[in-house]
Every structure is written in C-alpha cells, then in structure tokens.
Design an enzyme around this catalytic site. Structure first.
Site, PDB file in Angstrom:
ATOM      1  N   LYS A 152      -8.823 -30.411  41.418  1.00  0.00           N
ATOM      2  CA  LYS A 152      -7.877 -29.634  42.217  1.00  0.00           C
ATOM      3  C   LYS A 152      -6.502 -30.230  42.037  1.00  0.00           C
ATOM      4  CE  LYS A 152     -10.929 -27.862  45.757  1.00  0.00           C
ATOM      5  NZ  LYS A 152     -11.468 -28.084  47.095  1.00  0.00           N
ATOM      6  N   ALA A 225      -9.461 -32.010  28.360  1.00  0.00           N
ATOM      7  CA  ALA A 225      -9.614 -33.464  28.194  1.00  0.00           C
ATOM      8  C   ALA A 225     -11.048 -33.826  28.599  1.00  0.00           C
ATOM      9  CB  ALA A 225      -8.588 -34.200  29.040  1.00  0.00           C
ATOM     10  N   ASP A 268       7.216 -40.276  35.099  1.00  0.00           N
ATOM     11  CA  ASP A 268       6.147 -40.392  36.086  1.00  0.00           C
ATOM     12  C   ASP A 268       4.868 -40.943  35.462  1.00  0.00           C
ATOM     13  OD1 ASP A 268       5.173 -40.229  38.639  1.00  0.00           O
ATOM     14  OD2 ASP A 268       4.563 -38.139  38.481  1.00  0.00           O
ATOM     15  N   LYS A 270       1.836 -43.178  35.129  1.00  0.00           N
ATOM     16  CA  LYS A 270       0.926 -43.950  35.996  1.00  0.00           C
ATOM     17  C   LYS A 270      -0.487 -43.487  35.629  1.00  0.00           C
ATOM     18  CE  LYS A 270       1.638 -40.512  39.543  1.00  0.00           C
ATOM     19  NZ  LYS A 270       1.842 -40.167  40.910  1.00  0.00           N
ATOM     20  N   ASN A 273      -1.779 -39.845  35.947  1.00  0.00           N
ATOM     21  CA  ASN A 273      -1.269 -38.762  35.108  1.00  0.00           C
ATOM     22  C   ASN A 273      -1.769 -38.840  33.676  1.00  0.00           C
ATOM     23  OD1 ASN A 273       0.093 -37.422  37.080  1.00  0.00           O
ATOM     24  ND2 ASN A 273       2.037 -38.482  36.744  1.00  0.00           N
ATOM     25  N   ASP A 286       0.904 -33.826  32.817  1.00  0.00           N
ATOM     26  CA  ASP A 286       1.816 -33.845  33.971  1.00  0.00           C
ATOM     27  C   ASP A 286       3.189 -34.425  33.698  1.00  0.00           C
ATOM     28  OD1 ASP A 286       0.210 -32.759  35.794  1.00  0.00           O
ATOM     29  OD2 ASP A 286      -0.130 -34.538  36.999  1.00  0.00           O
ATOM     30  N   THR A 304       2.536 -44.681  44.348  1.00  0.00           N
ATOM     31  CA  THR A 304       3.421 -44.029  43.392  1.00  0.00           C
ATOM     32  C   THR A 304       4.695 -44.822  43.118  1.00  0.00           C
ATOM     33  OG1 THR A 304       2.558 -41.942  44.097  1.00  0.00           O
ATOM     34  CG2 THR A 304       4.565 -41.864  42.818  1.00  0.00           C
TER      35      THR A 304
HETATM   36  P1  ATP Z   1      -2.226 -34.017  41.445  1.00  0.00           P
HETATM   37  O1  ATP Z   1      -0.912 -34.199  42.062  1.00  0.00           O
HETATM   38  O2  ATP Z   1      -3.364 -34.157  42.386  1.00  0.00           O
HETATM   39  O3  ATP Z   1      -2.376 -34.844  40.193  1.00  0.00           O
HETATM   40  P2  ATP Z   1      -1.723 -31.748  39.799  1.00  0.00           P
HETATM   41  O4  ATP Z   1      -1.108 -30.508  40.297  1.00  0.00           O
HETATM   42  O5  ATP Z   1      -0.910 -32.658  38.944  1.00  0.00           O
HETATM   43  O6  ATP Z   1      -2.292 -32.504  41.022  1.00  0.00           O
HETATM   44  P3  ATP Z   1      -3.685 -31.997  37.774  1.00  0.00           P
HETATM   45  O7  ATP Z   1      -3.650 -33.477  37.921  1.00  0.00           O
HETATM   46  O8  ATP Z   1      -3.118 -31.437  36.521  1.00  0.00           O
HETATM   47  O9  ATP Z   1      -3.007 -31.321  39.022  1.00  0.00           O
HETATM   48  O10 ATP Z   1      -5.177 -31.443  37.889  1.00  0.00           O
HETATM   49  C1  ATP Z   1      -6.058 -31.833  38.912  1.00  0.00           C
HETATM   50  C2  ATP Z   1      -7.303 -32.456  38.314  1.00  0.00           C
HETATM   51  O11 ATP Z   1      -7.953 -31.539  37.421  1.00  0.00           O
HETATM   52  C3  ATP Z   1      -7.009 -33.679  37.464  1.00  0.00           C
HETATM   53  O12 ATP Z   1      -6.920 -34.814  38.237  1.00  0.00           O
HETATM   54  C4  ATP Z   1      -8.187 -33.688  36.492  1.00  0.00           C
HETATM   55  O13 ATP Z   1      -9.313 -34.276  37.086  1.00  0.00           O
HETATM   56  C5  ATP Z   1      -8.475 -32.220  36.297  1.00  0.00           C
HETATM   57  N1  ATP Z   1      -7.814 -31.728  35.079  1.00  0.00           N
HETATM   58  C6  ATP Z   1      -6.555 -31.242  34.997  1.00  0.00           C
HETATM   59  N2  ATP Z   1      -6.248 -30.879  33.744  1.00  0.00           N
HETATM   60  C7  ATP Z   1      -7.326 -31.148  32.995  1.00  0.00           C
HETATM   61  C8  ATP Z   1      -7.624 -31.015  31.601  1.00  0.00           C
HETATM   62  N3  ATP Z   1      -6.728 -30.540  30.756  1.00  0.00           N
HETATM   63  N4  ATP Z   1      -8.841 -31.388  31.163  1.00  0.00           N
HETATM   64  C9  ATP Z   1      -9.744 -31.898  32.035  1.00  0.00           C
HETATM   65  N5  ATP Z   1      -9.531 -32.067  33.356  1.00  0.00           N
HETATM   66  C10 ATP Z   1      -8.337 -31.699  33.844  1.00  0.00           C
HETATM   67 MG    MG Z   2      -1.901 -34.652  38.262  1.00  0.00          MG
END
Ligand code: ATP
Ligand code: MG
Length: 413
Positions: A152, A225, A268, A270, A273, A286, A304
């Site tokens: 999510k 990924a 960003d 870390k 990400n 990200d 963070t």
């Molecule tokens: P957050 O602030 O919680 O990181 P976000 O809006 O940046 O939220 P993402 O980190 O992109 O959202 O996606 C949430 C989760 O979905 C990730 O932590 C990861 O577990 C999974 N996810 C996102 N993109 C991918 C991908 N390309 N392949 C596999 N898993 C993914």
């Molecule tokens: Mg993220």
C-alpha cells in the site's frame, strides 16, 4: 519452463513504448490537456508490445547485468515481423503465477476518492500515450489481469499485474487517488516526477513503463521488483555483510551517477525507497518524491530525518551533493543496522548530531568502509567524494563481481 528470473530479464529488455514513430505527438502547448481528451493512438498494439528497449546506454557496465541473450532482444526475441515467436514468448509469460487478487480496488472505489475538477483535474490527467517524449500505446485498467497485492502506498494500492494482450508482461500497477493528491497539494510535483521517471533508463532505477488515469485515479505501470523491499531484508538480517553492502552501494553510486548526469537529484535516499529485482539487484524507486512535503514527513515518519544533510537541516541551498551525504548514511546503516546520527530521545538531538557531523564509526566496520563513509559524510558538500571516485574506491572495487566495468555517467557527462 522459463524461470521467473529469465522472464524478468526479458521484461527488463522490453520497451512498452510507442517510440513516437506512429503516434500523434502532442504539441508543446498542450502539455496540460483537458480531462479525457485522449488523442487516439494509431499504433498497433501487438507491434508496440514487441518493440524493444533502446540499446544499453551503459555498454561498459553490461557485465554487471548478466550478459543474457535476452539483453540482445533482436536475436532472442521476435521482431515485429516474427509474430509466431512472439506468441511462444507470451506463453512463458502467461505461465507465471501472479497470485490472487483481493478485490482491493473495488473496496477503495467505494470508500475513498472523489472525482477531481478544474485545474487540478487537468494537472492530473496523466496519460503516457500522449506524452511528448516517450509516448506509449493507450492503456486502461481493463487491459490487465490483476494479481496479488504488493503493498500500500500513500495514495493507493500496488498490485502485481499481467497485460492481457500478448506478450503478457508482468508489471507492478500502482494506483494513486487524485483527490488525495489534491488534498496533499502535490499534484504539480507528482505530474513532474512521473514525467521525469518515465524517461529514465538504468538497470538500478525502477522503470516506469507508462501511466494512465480515470476520473478518480492515476495508474502507474512500474517494473515489477520481484524481491520486494530492501528495507524488509535489512530488518530481517539486522545489518548486511561488508560484501553485500559494498555491492548495493556500488549499484547505488552507478544509478545516482546516471541520475545526476540527467540533472535529477533523488533527495530521498533511504532503505524504504529501495526495491530489489528478481536477481537481488537494487532498484531505486520513489525518487524525487521527496516533494511529498518533507516537513510533514519529518513529523510523521520515524527515521526519515536521519538521511538529511546539514545543508538541508540548516535550510541552506542544496544541490545533487545531498545524495552523496545520504549515500554515506546508507552505507553506515547497511553495515550497522541503524543510521549514524540517530538519537531516539529527541529529533532536536538528531539535528544537532547531523549539524556537528557527530560521527562515531564502530570498530566492527572495516578500515576501507570507514574511509568511504567518512569521505561521504562531510559537512561541506564540496568536500564530499564524487560518485566517480566512489565507483573507484577500494572498498567498492574489492567486492565488485569480476567482469563488471563501471563507467561513471557523471564523469562522462
Ligand atoms: P510509502 O510512503 O509507504 O513508501 P508510496 O506511495 O511511496 O508509499 P510505494 O512505496 O511505491 O508507495 O508502494 C508501496 C509498497 O508497494 C512498497 O513498499 C512495496 O512493498 C510495494 N511496491 C511498490 N512498487 C513495487 C514494485 N514496482 N514492485 C514490487 N513491489 C512494489
Ligand atoms: Mg515508497
């Protein structure tokens, strides 16, 4: 049957893009288009799906990514004229289990998100099929079989999906609720960052293949990924060995060098990400999304601020060298398990420690790794070791797999 790894390599080698050849190109003045006025794609779907990636922009670092025949797609994969072979390829794609869909999109549809109107709606009418630089075919949610939830995000869920049309690509589909983006006042930034990400091509930068939208949501078609979040691995193991850390930092430095040469600052970096590809290779995701109100993040997200450099803490001007500082913090966190300036008692103390560069390097860290960390964690951004030198640092060279040759994009830019 083809392994998941080999299929992923095939996917990596493919470009789900129209390349702009047959597509109508939006005039520059129409970069902000009215909602739902897509220009019809004249491109044949099958042709686009068998269009391959541009040649490797890093010919000298080829060996870092196993020299698979799949990286030479004109030999291994069908050209536009060889449709039957394309179907064979599609079969193997179809054989991968994408898992069970949990109905989350429908649940969200009822509970969250409103239709967005006006200028915000125009800003968020994001559609890669009419992108000026990298147009793709036109995509809709109905073009995908939806599989297991991957996670999510702040603005919506992420799913493992497969394209229904041949060859059946496996991707991560990330949803973003427009009204929540508007609430966060980040519509302009998100639009810009999506457009930037779509033009990036590097083995350690998560690819964005395309994007589309409906009245309430934006959908991002991301590279899948396969090994998930690096953060989870770090939590599981506590910390990484010198070899594993060095190899991640090598990939990070290569990717950052590419980004910086393109004038993209990540800002960003870390563990949260970073994702891992099916072969364990690091993928920066990200990036540039620090535009998500860092002020709020500091308060709401524990840890963070640990990656912020002195110049950002002190609200001075900053440039791409913020990423060098963060690379130093990341190296330390990989080896020790927590960031170097962390102070759980108070945020103020962490700020103070960063501003003083109050760095204590435990004896368990090798001399070479200490040297690199200390060179990256310099108060004066100008004194930080450049990425081209990180890529030549003894601690990096020592663990780099044989045959991998890196050429710093920064040095050649
Ligand atoms: P957050 O602030 O919680 O990181 P976000 O809006 O940046 O939220 P993402 O980190 O992109 O959202 O996606 C949430 C989760 O979905 C990730 O932590 C990861 O577990 C999974 N996810 C996102 N993109 C991918 C991908 N390309 N392949 C596999 N898993 C993914
Ligand atoms: Mg993220």
């Amino acid at each position: 049957m083809a392994s998941v790894g080999s299929i992923t390599r095939q996917i990596e080698a493919l470009e789900i893009s129209g390349g702009g050849k047959n597509l109508p190109t939006a005039p520059s003045s129409s970069s902000i288009r009215p909602l739902h006025t897509k220009q019809p794609s004249q491109t044949n779907v099958a042709k686009l799906l068998t269009k391959f990636a541009a040649p490797n922009p890093f010919p000298n670092s080829k060996a870092a990514h196993p020299p698979s025949s799949l990286r030479h797609p004109t030999q291994a994969l069908p050209t536009k004229q060889q449709a039957p072979a394309g179907i064979a390829n599609a079969t193997t794609q179809a054989s991968i289990d994408i898992g069970k869909y949990d109905g989350g999109l429908e649940i969200d549809e009822e509970k969250r998100g409103e239709v967005v109107y006006g200028e915000a709606a125009e800003d968020l009418a994001l559609d890669s099929s009419v992108s000026r630089k990298s147009p793709t075919r036109e995509w809709h949610l109905s073009d995908f079989d939806i599989g297991r939830p991957l996670g999510k995000g702040k603005f919506g869920r992420v799913y493992m999906v497969r394209t229904k049309s041949e060859p059946r690509y496996i991707l991560a589909l990330k949803t973003l609720y427009k009204s929540e983006i508007v609430q966060g006042k980040v519509e302009k930034q998100i639009r810009r960052e999506i457009e930037i990400q779509q033009n990036l091509r590097h083995p350690n930068v998560l690819r964005l293949y395309g994007y589309f939208h409906d009245t309430k949501r934006i959908f991002l078609m991301l590279e899948f990924a396969g090994k998930g979040e690096l953060y989870k691995q770090l939590s599981k193991h506590g910390c990484f060995s010198e070899k594993r850390s060095s190899r991640y930092i090598d990939q990070m430095a290569d990717a950052l060098s590419y980004l910086h040469a393109k004038h993209v600052i990540h800002r960003d970096i870390k563990p949260e990400n970073l994702l891992l590809g099916i072969n364990g290779e690091l993928k920066i995701g990200d990036f540039g999304w620090s535009v998500h109100a860092p002020g709020n993040r500091r308060k709401t997200l524990c840890g963070t601020l640990d990656y912020l450099p002195p110049e950002m803490i002190e609200s001075r001007e900053h440039d791409h060298k913020v990423d060098l500082w963060a690379l130093g913090v990341l190296t330390y966190e990989f080896l020790i398990g927590n960031p170097p300036f962390e102070d759980r008692s108070s945020v103020q103390n962490t700020y103070r420690r960063i501003a003083k560069v109050d760095l204590k390097l435990p004896a368990s860290i090798s001399l070479e790794a200490r040297d690199l960390i200390a060179r990256l964690l310099q108060y004066d951004p100008q004194r930080r070791i450049p990425l081209s030198d990180v890529l030549r640092h003894p601690w990096i060279i020592k663990y780099r797999p044989k045959g991998v040759i890196r050429q710093s994009a920064e040095a050649t830019a």
